[in-house]
Design an enzyme around this catalytic site. Sequence first.
Site, short mmCIF file in Angstrom:
data_model
loop_
_atom_site.label_atom_id
_atom_site.label_comp_id
_atom_site.label_asym_id
_atom_site.label_seq_id
_atom_site.Cartn_x
_atom_site.Cartn_y
_atom_site.Cartn_z
N LYS A 13 0.82 -1.21 0.00
CA LYS A 13 0.00 0.00 0.00
C LYS A 13 0.86 1.26 0.00
CE LYS A 13 -2.14 -0.75 3.88
NZ LYS A 13 -1.45 -1.96 4.34
N ARG A 93 -8.79 1.08 9.67
CA ARG A 93 -8.44 -0.31 9.92
C ARG A 93 -9.52 -1.03 10.70
NH1 ARG A 93 -2.50 0.68 9.39
NH2 ARG A 93 -1.38 -1.26 9.66
N ARG A 132 12.02 -7.27 5.58
CA ARG A 132 12.12 -5.83 5.30
C ARG A 132 13.20 -5.16 6.17
NH1 ARG A 132 6.61 -2.50 5.03
NH2 ARG A 132 6.43 -2.94 7.25
N ARG A 165 12.27 -2.75 11.29
CA ARG A 165 11.23 -2.05 12.04
C ARG A 165 10.89 -2.90 13.25
NH1 ARG A 165 6.20 -0.03 8.36
NH2 ARG A 165 5.02 -0.98 10.03
N ARG A 176 0.00 -8.95 13.45
CA ARG A 176 -0.53 -7.90 12.57
C ARG A 176 -1.41 -8.50 11.47
NH1 ARG A 176 4.77 -5.34 10.77
NH2 ARG A 176 3.57 -3.82 9.61
#
Length: 220
Positions: A13, A93, A132, A165, A176
């Site tokens: 996104k 969300r 990531r 992160r 998540r």
Amino acid sequence: MNLLLLGAPGAGKGTQGALLAERYGIPKISTGDLLREAVREGTPLGQKAKSYMDAGELVPDEVMLGLIQEVLTEDGTPDEAVERGFVLDGFPRTLRQAEGLDRLLDEIGRPLDAVIVVSVPDDVLIRRLSGRRTCANCGAVYNVYLEPPRTAGTCDRCGGPLVERPDDTAATVRRRLEIYQEQTEPLIAYYERSRTPVYRVDGDRPVEEVQRAIMGLLES
Ligand code: AMP
């Protein structure tokens, strides 16, 4: 163009939102980015949000609704920054956030033009998120499995250190994704019941292909 991107964490996104923002000359509003900035700066919002974010949990709806109101509106009219439109990434969300957003957009007379749902299979999401790494210096994004830097741990562009992160660790990633399925995915049906067109895009393809598919849908 008032756009909303929906999709699981890691679906792309942020990347697609940035390309759309550039294409239409409108701001990308990422609540995740706004919260990370608040955490870095140690503002009251950041202090409230940090523990939820680190655990992969959602920041409470009241906090998020307050934040989005501040970004989108100015005394009941559209904020100057969103006069020409916006791309929302990571908000809403939950159903409560979606209803709050509808009210807010109604109030400022700026309904959504389209909802774009970016879908990616779970195993790909897990690889994307857990691999990531971001440059602490310039923000460039890598993936140790999919797009590794030339030298492990070092940014190709600026030589800065690559960091993970705090919410991209394996346990948090699972949480998540679970939250996405439970709380956010039902928003697809919510928007399908509304007057806003909902477009579904296969996000398990190269960035440029996904972008072309989105542009094709929006401009058809
Ligand atoms: P993101 O970068 O969009 O994946 O967001 C990172 C984290 O920020 C999420 O895991 C949540 O803890 C928090 N967050 C971002 N947007 C929202 C939202 N709309 N509602 C609740 N929490 C959010």
